[in-house]
Design an enzyme around this catalytic site. Sequence first.
Site, PDB file in Angstrom:
ATOM      1  N   GLU A  35       0.649  -1.427  -0.001  1.00 48.89           N
ATOM      2  CA  GLU A  35      -0.035   0.001   0.059  1.00 48.89           C
ATOM      3  C   GLU A  35       0.591   1.453  -0.367  1.00 48.89           C
ATOM      4  OE1 GLU A  35      -3.412   0.584  -0.099  1.00 48.89           O
ATOM      5  OE2 GLU A  35      -3.375  -1.538  -1.134  1.00 48.89           O
ATOM      6  N   CYS A 190     -12.488   2.275 -14.408  1.00 50.09           N
ATOM      7  CA  CYS A 190     -13.402   3.175 -13.901  1.00 50.09           C
ATOM      8  C   CYS A 190     -11.875   4.624 -14.450  1.00 50.09           C
ATOM      9  CB  CYS A 190     -14.195   3.829 -12.508  1.00 50.09           C
ATOM     10  SG  CYS A 190     -14.627   5.532 -12.100  1.00 50.09           S
ATOM     11  N   CYS A 206     -25.187   4.141 -11.904  1.00 56.72           N
ATOM     12  CA  CYS A 206     -23.986   5.425 -12.253  1.00 56.72           C
ATOM     13  C   CYS A 206     -24.254   6.531 -13.083  1.00 56.72           C
ATOM     14  CB  CYS A 206     -22.425   5.209 -13.127  1.00 56.72           C
ATOM     15  SG  CYS A 206     -21.409   5.788 -12.776  1.00 56.72           S
TER      16      CYS A 206
END
Length: 339
Positions: A35, A190, A206
């Site tokens: 991360e 996306c 959406c």
Amino acid sequence: MSEFAKQVVKWQKQHGRHNLPWQINRSPYSVWVSEVMLQQTQVQTVIPYYQRFMTTCPTVDSLAQLDIDTLMQLWQGLGYYSRARNLQKAAQMVMTDYNGVFPNTREDLMTLPGIGRSTAAAIMSLAYQVPDAILDGNVKRVLCRYHGVKSNPKDKYTIERLWAHAEEHLSSDDPQAYTQGIMDLGANICKRSKPVCSLCPLHESCYAHEHQMTHDIPAKSPKVKAKPKDLFVIMCLKDTQLGLVRRSQSIWAGLYTPLIYDNHNLLLQDFPQAKALAKYQHKLTHLNLTIYPFVATVKSCDKITHWQDISDITAAIPTGMIPAIKQLYACIQEDNDIS
């Protein structure tokens, strides 16, 4: 589980990423390292760095004890070097403050350097299977488009609104698949430009897709103009040895560079025999550097702390210094007079 979360989890199990190196033998430590590396850096760039890093530092204890030079060598080329320094500081805190056991609550995770709310939540959901909302750049984009959030995603009000949406869609049934899924959607479907809406499990509900606003949402933040800065670099050459020093502050802290001056006259004052090589540009996030490299042959130099053969430099060198060193090496290869 909300319909939003159900769709994301179903999509992730069928189409999401399942074979990333940090997903194999997943642990709080491996999730944390990945991360942090993925902040500001794309997955394909991170993978080889992560693999080398974990080979050298397979445990939090090994990272805590790693010498700084090796740490910087492992991070060399990834940029944003404060991430590496914070990783080690956090590992040392885990060993001293948590008896070597990685924290298992968001609150404790956020006491560690370099771990904010979203990174802590990613560790909680991906490693501990505890539902916790994340809000990295990819997730912000998904939520902005899905909910029609048109304001700047960096504004305080917008961030608060997006956190509320992130909490709203949490999945308690499969937090690992949900968190991985919404990150995968943002990264691969996306996308910032040219989103593949036809493959998105959320496109029917959406807002941005329905109103044909995927190119307008999220709102683009005003670009922060990088400041120009001149750096004057003196490469001290002793036979075939290049003189280096470890930077202790400012840009490239922890890395090795030739001596750097902010002022041309000060460089020439210390090295009046210096010869100029070709200047070049190097861009950092906040700075547009113009680098003026010089070379001087020396018998000794009390400012230098580290000497390495120009053909076999093992110290961690910032990317911005490599063109200068290549110029010097070319001069030596061509047997040009640089004395």
